[in-house]
Write a protein that holds these residues in place. Structure first.
Motif, PDB file in Angstrom:
ATOM      1  N   LEU A 207       0.652  -1.119  -0.141  1.00 56.96           N
ATOM      2  CA  LEU A 207       0.031  -0.030   0.033  1.00 56.96           C
ATOM      3  C   LEU A 207       0.837   1.176   0.108  1.00 56.96           C
ATOM      4  O   LEU A 207       0.500   2.207  -0.529  1.00 56.96           O
ATOM      5  CB  LEU A 207      -0.830  -0.085   1.150  1.00 56.96           C
ATOM      6  N   SER A 208       2.010   0.974   0.738  1.00 52.59           N
ATOM      7  CA  SER A 208       2.948   2.224   0.502  1.00 52.59           C
ATOM      8  C   SER A 208       3.477   2.775  -0.924  1.00 52.59           C
ATOM      9  O   SER A 208       3.531   3.844  -1.339  1.00 52.59           O
ATOM     10  CB  SER A 208       4.262   2.052   1.429  1.00 52.59           C
ATOM     11  N   GLN A 209       3.603   1.465  -1.796  1.00 53.42           N
ATOM     12  CA  GLN A 209       3.765   1.676  -3.036  1.00 53.42           C
ATOM     13  C   GLN A 209       2.882   2.366  -4.143  1.00 53.42           C
ATOM     14  O   GLN A 209       3.116   3.034  -4.665  1.00 53.42           O
ATOM     15  CB  GLN A 209       4.264   0.400  -3.784  1.00 53.42           C
ATOM     16  N   VAL A 210       1.536   2.024  -3.478  1.00 56.26           N
ATOM     17  CA  VAL A 210       0.292   2.667  -4.143  1.00 56.26           C
ATOM     18  C   VAL A 210       0.262   4.223  -3.808  1.00 56.26           C
ATOM     19  O   VAL A 210       0.007   5.052  -4.542  1.00 56.26           O
ATOM     20  CB  VAL A 210      -0.757   1.870  -3.621  1.00 56.26           C
ATOM     21  N   GLN A 211       0.786   4.531  -2.680  1.00 56.15           N
ATOM     22  CA  GLN A 211       0.821   5.845  -2.303  1.00 56.15           C
ATOM     23  C   GLN A 211       1.774   6.849  -3.104  1.00 56.15           C
ATOM     24  O   GLN A 211       1.374   7.964  -3.212  1.00 56.15           O
ATOM     25  CB  GLN A 211       1.059   6.167  -0.737  1.00 56.15           C
ATOM     26  N   LYS A 212       3.078   5.855  -3.387  1.00 57.09           N
ATOM     27  CA  LYS A 212       4.032   6.746  -3.873  1.00 57.09           C
ATOM     28  C   LYS A 212       3.819   6.495  -5.482  1.00 57.09           C
ATOM     29  O   LYS A 212       4.395   7.731  -6.001  1.00 57.09           O
ATOM     30  CB  LYS A 212       5.567   6.010  -3.388  1.00 57.09           C
ATOM     31  N   LEU A 213       3.429   5.803  -6.009  1.00 55.37           N
ATOM     32  CA  LEU A 213       3.396   5.579  -7.346  1.00 55.37           C
ATOM     33  C   LEU A 213       2.414   6.231  -8.291  1.00 55.37           C
ATOM     34  O   LEU A 213       2.486   6.792  -9.408  1.00 55.37           O
ATOM     35  CB  LEU A 213       3.425   4.123  -7.952  1.00 55.37           C
ATOM     36  N   TYR A 214       1.321   6.286  -7.637  1.00 57.80           N
ATOM     37  CA  TYR A 214       0.032   6.834  -8.426  1.00 57.80           C
ATOM     38  C   TYR A 214      -0.416   8.338  -7.834  1.00 57.80           C
ATOM     39  O   TYR A 214      -0.690   8.470  -6.847  1.00 57.80           O
ATOM     40  CB  TYR A 214      -1.148   5.943  -8.095  1.00 57.80           C
ATOM     41  N   PRO A 215      -0.350   9.059  -8.952  1.00 54.24           N
ATOM     42  CA  PRO A 215      -1.085  10.539  -8.700  1.00 54.24           C
ATOM     43  C   PRO A 215      -2.584  10.628  -8.184  1.00 54.24           C
ATOM     44  O   PRO A 215      -3.081   9.513  -8.669  1.00 54.24           O
ATOM     45  CB  PRO A 215      -0.824  11.325  -9.911  1.00 54.24           C
TER      46      PRO A 215
END
Length: 252
Positions: A207-215
Motif C-alpha cells: 500500500l505504501s507503493q500505491v501511495q508513492k507511485l500513483y498521482p
C-alpha cells in the motif's frame, strides 16, 4: 537490445521498481531489475516474490529486448550520470545480453553490467482485470494514510502486520491495529464496477507503493485473485500477495 532513455526517465523507473527489490534476496535473480524494451517504451520491474512493481517510461528503442540487471549497481550508476541521453546496448548484439553483458553510455561515462537470464525472473501473478473494478487513487490513498500508522511491526501476531480492507456493497472500510491502538476509516464506495464483498489483508509495503507511485487523480484498475491483489494504471502496476488468516474482530 538497444535503446536510449533520458536520465530522468531512467531514475524514475529505477526508483519505482527497486522499491520492491529485497535487501537480501533468497534467489539471486531477485536482486535484479527486469528491463523490457519494446516499441517506444521501457518497462522496469522488481519483486521480492511478495510484492511486484513495474513502471513503463518513454524511450527510443532501436532493437527490442529484455534483460535482468543488478538493481543496486543500476541505482548507483544512475546517480552519477550526466543530464544527457543514456544508451543501453547488449554487448554482443543479442536480445538479452545475459552472457556478454550490457553496455551503458552517457556523455563520457561508460559502464558494462552483467545480469542474469531474463527467463529466470519470476512472472507477475495472473489476475483477471476483467472481473475487477475502478476507483480513484486519491480515495484509496486517503484510506491508507488514515490507517497505516496503526499497523503492528511485531512478529508475535503476523496477521496484525497487515491492513484490513473490507469491501462491502455500498462502502469500503480500512482498519489497522497493533493490539493497543486502532485506526479505522470508512467511505462510501464510489467505484466503476462491482467488487465482490471481501475482507482482504494487505502488507503495508504494498500500500505504501500505491501511495508513492500513483498521482491522486489517477483512475486505478483494481482486481484480485484468491491470493493476490493488483493495482494498475496505463503505465504502472503494483501486485501483492495477501496475508492469509482471519483478522481479529475489531468491533468487540
Amino acid at each position: 537490445m538497444r535503446f536510449s532513455i533520458t536520465r530522468e526517465a531512467l531514475q524514475q523507473g529505477l526508483a519505482a521498481s527497486a522499491a520492491a527489490v529485497p535487501t537480501r534476496a533468497a534467489l539471486p535473480v531477485l536482486s535484479n531489475i527486469l528491463i523490457h524494451a519494446e516499441d517506444d517504451a521501457v518497462r522496469l520491474s522488481g519483486t521480492d516474490m511478495s510484492i511486484f512493481v513495474s513502471l513503463s517510461v518513454p524511450a527510443e528503442v532501436s532493437e527490442a529486448g529484455v534483460v535482468a540487471l543488478p538493481a543496486r549497481q543500476l541505482l548507483e550508476i544512475s546517480r552519477v550520470l550526466d543530464d544527457a541521453p543514456v544508451k543501453f546496448a547488449a554487448a554482443d548484439g543479442s536480445a538479452d545480453g545475459a552472457s556478454a553483458g550490457v553496455d551503458i553510455e552517457c556523455g563520457r561515462s561508460k559502464f558494462r553490467l552483467y545480469g542474469q537470464a531474463p527467463d529466470e525472473f519470476p512472472d507477475f501473478p495472473e489476475i483477471d482485470f476483467a472481473g475487477g473494478w475502478e476507483m480513484s487513487a486519491g480515495e484509496l490513498q486517503t484510506l491508507i494514510e488514515r490507517t497505516s500508522f496503526a499497523v503492528s511491526t511485531e512478529d508475535s501476531r503476523p496477521i496484525l502486520n497487515g491492513i484490513l480492507w473490507q469491501l462491502r456493497e455500498a462502502a469500503t472500510v480500512m482498519v489497522a491495529t497493533n493490539g493497543h491502538r486502532l485506526a479505522k476509516m470508512s467511505r462510501e464506495l464510489d467505484v466503476s464496477g462491482s467488487p465482490d464483498e471481501a475482507d482482504l489483508i494487505i502488507p503495508p509495503k504494498a500500500l505504501s507503493q500505491v501511495q508513492k507511485l500513483y498521482p491522486a487523480d489517477t483512475v486505478l484498475q483494481v482486481a484480485r485473485s484468491e491470493n493476490h491483489l493488483a493495482f494498475r494504471s496505463a503505465d504502472r502496476e503494483v501486485f501483492t500477495s495477501l496475508i492469509e488468516g482471519p483478522y481479529p474482530n475489531y468491533e468487540q
